[in-house]
Design a protein around this motif. Structure first.
Motif, PDB file in Angstrom:
ATOM      1  N   VAL A 107      39.480  44.638  33.051  1.00 33.17           N
ATOM      2  CA  VAL A 107      39.221  43.294  32.507  1.00 33.17           C
ATOM      3  C   VAL A 107      37.810  43.180  31.917  1.00 33.17           C
ATOM      4  O   VAL A 107      37.151  42.155  32.025  1.00 33.17           O
ATOM      5  N   CYS A 108      37.373  44.238  31.268  1.00 34.76           N
ATOM      6  CA  CYS A 108      36.091  44.233  30.572  1.00 34.76           C
ATOM      7  C   CYS A 108      36.335  44.108  29.075  1.00 34.76           C
ATOM      8  O   CYS A 108      37.445  43.814  28.639  1.00 34.76           O
ATOM      9  N   ASN A 109      35.325  44.370  28.269  1.00 36.17           N
ATOM     10  CA  ASN A 109      35.443  44.277  26.822  1.00 36.17           C
ATOM     11  C   ASN A 109      34.318  45.078  26.188  1.00 36.17           C
ATOM     12  O   ASN A 109      33.473  45.655  26.886  1.00 36.17           O
ATOM     13  N   ARG A 110      34.267  45.101  24.870  1.00 39.62           N
ATOM     14  CA  ARG A 110      33.317  45.943  24.154  1.00 39.62           C
ATOM     15  C   ARG A 110      31.869  45.569  24.430  1.00 39.62           C
ATOM     16  O   ARG A 110      30.968  46.393  24.224  1.00 39.62           O
ATOM     17  N   SER A 160      36.921  29.871  35.412  1.00 41.58           N
ATOM     18  CA  SER A 160      35.915  30.289  36.389  1.00 41.58           C
ATOM     19  C   SER A 160      34.557  30.571  35.753  1.00 41.58           C
ATOM     20  O   SER A 160      33.514  30.438  36.400  1.00 41.58           O
ATOM     21  N   TYR A 161      34.556  30.953  34.461  1.00 41.74           N
ATOM     22  CA  TYR A 161      33.288  31.256  33.799  1.00 41.74           C
ATOM     23  C   TYR A 161      32.387  30.026  33.698  1.00 41.74           C
ATOM     24  O   TYR A 161      31.174  30.139  33.499  1.00 41.74           O
ATOM     25  N   LYS A 162      32.963  28.832  33.840  1.00 42.34           N
ATOM     26  CA  LYS A 162      32.181  27.601  33.765  1.00 42.34           C
ATOM     27  C   LYS A 162      31.474  27.285  35.077  1.00 42.34           C
ATOM     28  O   LYS A 162      30.600  26.416  35.121  1.00 42.34           O
ATOM     29  N   ASN A 163      31.871  27.976  36.127  1.00 44.57           N
ATOM     30  CA  ASN A 163      31.346  27.691  37.466  1.00 44.57           C
ATOM     31  C   ASN A 163      30.123  28.561  37.756  1.00 44.57           C
ATOM     32  O   ASN A 163      30.241  29.782  37.857  1.00 44.57           O
ATOM     33  N   TYR A 179      31.092  37.550  29.639  1.00 46.20           N
ATOM     34  CA  TYR A 179      32.031  38.495  30.249  1.00 46.20           C
ATOM     35  C   TYR A 179      33.199  37.762  30.899  1.00 46.20           C
ATOM     36  O   TYR A 179      34.369  38.088  30.669  1.00 46.20           O
ATOM     37  N   MET A 180      32.901  36.740  31.699  1.00 51.31           N
ATOM     38  CA  MET A 180      33.956  36.015  32.401  1.00 51.31           C
ATOM     39  C   MET A 180      34.797  35.171  31.442  1.00 51.31           C
ATOM     40  O   MET A 180      35.997  34.980  31.660  1.00 51.31           O
ATOM     41  N   LYS A 181      34.188  34.679  30.377  1.00 50.98           N
ATOM     42  CA  LYS A 181      34.958  33.930  29.379  1.00 50.98           C
ATOM     43  C   LYS A 181      35.960  34.840  28.684  1.00 50.98           C
ATOM     44  O   LYS A 181      37.094  34.441  28.388  1.00 50.98           O
ATOM     45  N   LYS A 182      35.547  36.081  28.411  1.00 52.20           N
ATOM     46  CA  LYS A 182      36.472  37.037  27.796  1.00 52.20           C
ATOM     47  C   LYS A 182      37.634  37.360  28.732  1.00 52.20           C
ATOM     48  O   LYS A 182      38.776  37.536  28.288  1.00 52.20           O
ATOM     49  N   ILE A 183      37.346  37.415  30.038  1.00 55.68           N
ATOM     50  CA  ILE A 183      38.424  37.645  31.011  1.00 55.68           C
ATOM     51  C   ILE A 183      39.482  36.563  30.891  1.00 55.68           C
ATOM     52  O   ILE A 183      40.695  36.833  30.992  1.00 55.68           O
ATOM     53  N   SER A 184      39.057  35.325  30.658  1.00 54.63           N
ATOM     54  CA  SER A 184      40.000  34.208  30.581  1.00 54.63           C
ATOM     55  C   SER A 184      40.967  34.337  29.416  1.00 54.63           C
ATOM     56  O   SER A 184      42.000  33.666  29.383  1.00 54.63           O
ATOM     57  N   GLU A 185      40.654  35.210  28.452  1.00 55.27           N
ATOM     58  CA  GLU A 185      41.537  35.422  27.305  1.00 55.27           C
ATOM     59  C   GLU A 185      42.670  36.395  27.622  1.00 55.27           C
ATOM     60  O   GLU A 185      43.628  36.513  26.851  1.00 55.27           O
ATOM     61  N   LEU A 186      42.566  37.090  28.744  1.00 52.07           N
ATOM     62  CA  LEU A 186      43.575  38.084  29.115  1.00 52.07           C
ATOM     63  C   LEU A 186      44.705  37.444  29.913  1.00 52.07           C
ATOM     64  O   LEU A 186      44.528  36.388  30.523  1.00 52.07           O
ATOM     65  N   PRO A 187      45.889  38.092  29.958  1.00 53.89           N
ATOM     66  CA  PRO A 187      46.977  37.598  30.813  1.00 53.89           C
ATOM     67  C   PRO A 187      46.518  37.563  32.264  1.00 53.89           C
ATOM     68  O   PRO A 187      45.854  38.493  32.737  1.00 53.89           O
ATOM     69  N   LYS A 188      46.864  36.514  32.986  1.00 56.05           N
ATOM     70  CA  LYS A 188      46.349  36.347  34.350  1.00 56.05           C
ATOM     71  C   LYS A 188      46.855  37.411  35.315  1.00 56.05           C
ATOM     72  O   LYS A 188      46.257  37.614  36.371  1.00 56.05           O
TER      73      LYS A 188
END
Length: 294
Positions: A42-45, A174-177, A202-211
């Motif tokens: 659940v990471c990104n570039r 969760s990235y807002k917390n 990083y956490m905002k990008k996680i929110s774009e992935l399927p849960k």
């Protein structure tokens, strides 16, 4: 990167795989090395942003790609097809399409599994490999130097199944917390080197992935039998770790070094699970030296 050329590759099963290069296919010279980045669970570039910039400025050819079921690739409705075998087949297809014959694979965390799987399946097709903060043992058994993940996972899965809307909300927001971000920052990064803003992105990008992707890939890592193939992987490999990695205990890098016959080990003092972000200058210079060494 200064120049970026996005495109898609379509796999045998029709999955659309997004990739991005800093070069056009016709600009690639025969046998020229190309750096390929494989990000983690659940990471990104962005986890390679300092490396992208550094090697782009040095004139290296670079390839970035999204795994199936991730971000700009398709397959979000078929996450069960997101396996290391399929990911490496997709990547092989991209490299063949672009006529890349000498890739330098750089993998971080779960990207180490992807990199080693590629080296196992296509041993003649990898020039060199760099593996950062990975594990060849089931992460459920060793993460945070305990089996807390293995113990907690069934309860979290059960909660997600029984409360899908609540879990979806947590996953997306969760990235807002700030408390959640601080937990991630303290657990996975050197807090003196990495700022909250990086963790928030990083956490905002996680929110774009399927849960469900996190637990699916965690299970894939648990089932990955790459450890039995390490002694047969002869790709020149640089192993990088941080001596303060709380997520993947440092002895896992020494296990890799022990069993990979053509490997070098580089441990960064005060490095976390993401040493390439904590200490980009040191990491970049060490990788550059490794690439240039014959």
């Amino acid at each position: 990167m200064k120049n970026e050329y996005p495109d898609y590759f379509y796999s045998e099963d029709g999955t659309r795989i997004f990739y991005l290069t800093n070069f056009k296919k016709e600009e690639l010279n025969e046998d020229e090395v190309v750096i390929v980045f494989n990000y983690g669970l659940v990471c990104n570039r962005k986890h390679f942003s300092p490396q992208e910039e550094y090697f782009d400025n040095l004139g290296y050819k670079i390839l970035i790609h999204d795994y199936r079921a991730h971000y700009s690739s398709s397959g979000q409705d078929q996450i069960e097809s997101c396996t290391f075998k399929n990911i490496t087949k997709d990547l092989k297809g991209i490299l063949t399409l672009l006529d890349i014959k000498n890739p330098i694979m750089i993998g971080h965390s779960m990207g180490v599994n992807v990199t080693l799987e590629y080296c196992k399946n296509y041993p003649q097709d990898v020039y060199k490999a760099v593996v950062i903060s990975g594990t060849v043992l089931p992460p459920q058994d060793i993460m945070f130097d305990s089996n807390i993940v293995d113990v907690a996972s069934p309860f979290i899965k059960s909660f997600a199944k029984d409360n899908p809307k609540v879990f979806e909300f947590i996953w997306k927001n969760s990235y807002k917390n700030p408390i959640a971000r601080k937990i991630v920052l303290d657990g996975g990064f050197n807090t003196k080197k990495v700022e909250d803003s990086f963790v928030q992105i990083y956490m905002k990008k996680i929110s774009e992935l399927p849960k469900d992707i996190f637990f699916h890939l965690l299970d894939q890592m648990k089932e990955h039998d790459i450890i039995s193939s390490l002694e047969n992987i002869n790709t020149p490999t640089l192993i990088i770790g941080g001596d303060s990695d709380k997520v993947i205990p440092n002895y896992l890098q020494r296990i890799l070094h022990q069993y990979l016959p053509s490997s070098k080990l580089y441990i960064l003092k005060d490095g976390s699970h993401v040493p390439q972000i904590d200490f980009p200058e040191l990491t970049n210079k060490r990788i550059e030296t490794f690439i240039k060494r014959t």
